[in-house]
Scaffold this active site. Sequence first.
Site, PDB file in Angstrom:
ATOM      1  N   PRO A   2       0.790  -1.172   0.000  1.00  0.00           N
ATOM      2  CA  PRO A   2       0.000   0.000   0.000  1.00  0.00           C
ATOM      3  C   PRO A   2       0.848   1.258   0.000  1.00  0.00           C
ATOM      4  CG  PRO A   2      -0.722  -1.538   1.679  1.00  0.00           C
ATOM      5  CD  PRO A   2       0.411  -2.126   0.952  1.00  0.00           C
ATOM      6  N   GLU A   3       0.861   1.919  -1.111  1.00  0.00           N
ATOM      7  CA  GLU A   3       1.312   3.309  -1.125  1.00  0.00           C
ATOM      8  C   GLU A   3       0.034   4.137  -1.040  1.00  0.00           C
ATOM      9  OE1 GLU A   3       4.267   4.269  -4.096  1.00  0.00           O
ATOM     10  OE2 GLU A   3       4.925   2.200  -4.208  1.00  0.00           O
ATOM     11  N   HIS A  91      -2.891 -14.868   9.206  1.00  0.00           N
ATOM     12  CA  HIS A  91      -2.461 -13.470   9.173  1.00  0.00           C
ATOM     13  C   HIS A  91      -3.622 -12.478   9.240  1.00  0.00           C
ATOM     14  CE1 HIS A  91       1.388 -15.224   8.299  1.00  0.00           C
ATOM     15  NE2 HIS A  91       0.967 -15.677   7.148  1.00  0.00           N
ATOM     16  N   ARG A 109       3.389  -9.638   6.848  1.00  0.00           N
ATOM     17  CA  ARG A 109       4.705  -9.207   7.335  1.00  0.00           C
ATOM     18  C   ARG A 109       4.629  -8.414   8.634  1.00  0.00           C
ATOM     19  NH1 ARG A 109       8.057  -7.049   2.308  1.00  0.00           N
ATOM     20  NH2 ARG A 109       9.713  -7.076   3.844  1.00  0.00           N
TER      21      ARG A 109
END
Length: 271
Positions: A2-3, A91, A109
Amino acid sequence: MPELPEVETTRRGLAPHLTGATLSEIHVRQARLRHPPDATALSTLCGQTVRALERRAKYLLMHFDTRTLIVHLGMSGSLRLLPEGEPLRPHDHVVLGFGPQQLVYHDPRRFGGFVLAHTESLPDHALFRHLGPEPLSDALTGDYLYRLSRGRRQGVKPFIMDQRIVVGVGNIYATEALFSSGIRPDRPAGRISRTRYDCLAQAIKAILSAAIEQGGTTLRDFVNGHGKPGYFAQTLQVYGREGTPCPACQRPLRLLRLGGRSSVFCASCQR
DNA sequence: ACTGGCTCCTGAGGGC
DNA sequence: TGCCCTCAGGAGCCAG
């Protein structure tokens, strides 16, 4: 991650469903994130209503009655809205229940996370205090970049990826904007003319806007609030295409490593 | 004051 | 097949 376009896509997808919804429960299944969610503090939001969903830089701001829940998606995070009781996947670290629907935070992550803040003091918050202007606002101009870059020997790519200079420009869109404006990523930021910074500022705005229109870039697993991928990946000109012909001149695209990030560029078109 | 390097974490992909 | 290495959309911290 995600930018900015991916966070904005998420915000736009979720806002109509979450605005006015009342939080019924919170489950923190994995708290070991970059910004660890405090389950006890978060539970004080239960019974409160989402008043607005905003974005600042790559942070999503969920404004409740008295406080704001700040969510960051890190490198691999996503939020998706599911019917209550839908099975969770590995996750899926945090679940926010809103009656018949649940908002699920997924982040393999674990570089993202949750921060609870007082709404009225948000601008002074440690996360926001040193942030540069929004790239799609009038505050980002060629003149602004030109002035801040004087005397800097750092490459222009790490310079525009520095969130203190301008927010929201990550590795994908920095790479694309520099190709679009014909500037080498390793050119010292302080050695670029005012005119070329005008071009770069316009390229950043155009590329981020186009990416938002396309629902963001999905490389591996980015999904919007409804689990759908973005389509801007097919529009990328150079990112991830080292060794293949430059779309403009057909010479092979080259790869540089700058500040630990890979930077693809055309040595002929970018100077 | 800047700058580059390292770090957190998991998973995917390539080479052998 | 499996093992080991490198790399991935971010960004804070540290030493020089």
